[in-house]
Design a protein around this motif. Structure first.
Motif, PDB file in Angstrom:
ATOM      1  N   MET A 100     -70.763 -17.266  54.261  1.00  9.48           N
ATOM      2  CA  MET A 100     -72.189 -16.954  54.124  1.00  9.48           C
ATOM      3  C   MET A 100     -72.443 -16.179  52.834  1.00  9.48           C
ATOM      4  N   VAL A 101     -73.385 -16.679  52.047  1.00  9.58           N
ATOM      5  CA  VAL A 101     -73.750 -16.045  50.780  1.00  9.58           C
ATOM      6  C   VAL A 101     -75.009 -15.212  51.007  1.00  9.58           C
ATOM      7  N   TYR A 102     -74.992 -13.975  50.533  1.00  6.90           N
ATOM      8  CA  TYR A 102     -76.171 -13.123  50.690  1.00  6.90           C
ATOM      9  C   TYR A 102     -76.482 -12.435  49.369  1.00  6.90           C
ATOM     10  N   GLY A 103     -77.730 -12.058  49.213  1.00 12.47           N
ATOM     11  CA  GLY A 103     -78.149 -11.403  47.978  1.00 12.47           C
ATOM     12  C   GLY A 103     -79.653 -11.335  47.889  1.00 12.47           C
ATOM     13  N   GLN A 104     -80.141 -10.806  46.779  1.00 16.17           N
ATOM     14  CA  GLN A 104     -81.564 -10.663  46.573  1.00 16.17           C
ATOM     15  C   GLN A 104     -82.251 -12.027  46.643  1.00 16.17           C
ATOM     16  N   GLY A 105     -83.236 -12.139  47.538  1.00 18.63           N
ATOM     17  CA  GLY A 105     -84.008 -13.374  47.618  1.00 18.63           C
ATOM     18  C   GLY A 105     -83.330 -14.534  48.306  1.00 18.63           C
ATOM     19  N   LYS A 141     -81.939 -16.995  51.395  1.00 16.27           N
ATOM     20  CA  LYS A 141     -82.543 -17.513  52.612  1.00 16.27           C
ATOM     21  C   LYS A 141     -81.473 -17.598  53.692  1.00 16.27           C
ATOM     22  N   GLY A 142     -81.903 -17.922  54.905  1.00 20.04           N
ATOM     23  CA  GLY A 142     -80.932 -18.140  55.964  1.00 20.04           C
ATOM     24  C   GLY A 142     -80.767 -16.960  56.898  1.00 20.04           C
ATOM     25  N   ASN A 143     -79.534 -16.790  57.403  1.00 25.22           N
ATOM     26  CA  ASN A 143     -79.280 -15.810  58.455  1.00 25.22           C
ATOM     27  C   ASN A 143     -79.375 -14.365  57.983  1.00 25.22           C
ATOM     28  N   PHE A 144     -79.015 -14.091  56.719  1.00 22.22           N
ATOM     29  CA  PHE A 144     -78.998 -12.695  56.280  1.00 22.22           C
ATOM     30  C   PHE A 144     -80.379 -12.046  56.288  1.00 22.22           C
TER      31      PHE A 144
END
Length: 277
Positions: free
Chosen positions: A148-153, A155-158
């Motif tokens: 799972m990729v997360y960061g500013q802006g 989408k998705g589960n985060f």
């Protein structure tokens, strides 16, 4: 300066990479729609980063997943090979392992989910198989399977977890381990691949495994952690999808030779990503 062509002008990861690495390479962003990529001369590019695709879109038929996530990638790669591009990077996904739980090793065989309306992992794995037929001495292939990729802006589960964590008065104190990767760390990993022309199956992740409870606590320091529901979570974790996504184990086993591409540590990455949510 190396020239890099990014396929997927509207891709979150593609746009993040362009912003992250624009001072390192000469980067051109290309739209994957309406055959725009076919009009570009690929010769002269050191690497092509293919980020175009669709993920977990409801009411989309399997044929469209196949067309966009598999057939398009193969057509782009074939053009790249024909026009002398030496290196192709395909953005795949941890989803190729389907409903796997627990540890994933480099030799763990992919087994995409096959249930209705979940064709994402299957289409990505099909693309990998077809792309491998093109790989060779003059055409290096990097298959990147990020968690799972997360960061500013993003989408998705985060972002959904951020919104929920901010409102939650309490949260189950249930231990787990998950591989995740912050967007800047993934972009730095792409740079390492391009610079060293790394090929094969690549499994990037943050240095530390993520515990969902830790993440929620960083997002909302006031949340109360309780263990009351832990027996129920343990009983139903493999039967209820949302419980598995929140509290299940899913992580890559580190080989020790992945390189040093982490630019932002866990706490800072959660702060940056949740502040933007």
């Amino acid at each position: 300066m190396k020239r890099v062509l990014v396929i997927g002008h509207d891709s979150y990861i593609g746009r993040a990479f362009e912003a992250f690495a624009r001072d390192k390479y000469e980067i051109k962003m290309c739209n994957s729609h309406n055959g725009a990529w076919e009009k570009i001369d690929f010769s002269g590019y050191s690497s092509i980063l293919h980020c175009a695709g669709i993920a977990h879109v409801k009411k989309i038929k399997k044929e469209l997943y196949e067309k966009i996530n598999c057939e398009l990638a193969v057509r782009v790669a074939q053009k790249a090979k024909n026009e002398g591009v030496p290196h192709f990077i395909f953005l795949s996904s941890m989803a190729v392992y389907g409903n796997h739980r627990g540890a994933i090793y480099h030799n763990t065989p992919p087994k995409p989910a096959t249930q209705a309306h979940d064709f994402y992992g299957e289409s990505k794995y099909r693309a990998e198989q077809e792309l491998n037929k093109l790989a060779g001495d003059v055409f290096s292939l990097s298959i990147v399977r990020p968690p799972m990729v997360y960061g500013q802006g993003c989408k998705g589960n985060f972002p959904r977890l951020v919104k929920w964590a901010r409102r939650a008065p309490f949260f189950p104190d249930y231990p787990n381990q998950r591989s995740m990767i912050y967007i800047d760390n993934l972009c730095a990993f792409f740079c390492e691949i391009i610079n060293n022309k790394k090929s094969g199956i690549l499994l990037p992740q943050n240095t530390a495994y993520v515990n969902t409870v830790e993440m929620v606590k960083h997002i909302n320091p006031k949340v109360q952690l309780i263990k009351t529901f832990n027996p129920l979570i343990k009983l139903f974790i493999n039967r209820v999808n949302i419980l598995n996504k929140l509290f299940g184990d899913l992580y890559y086993i580190k080989k020790g030779d992945e390189g040093t591409y982490e630019r932002v540590g866990f706490e800072e990455s959660v702060r940056r990503a949740s502040d933007s949510g």
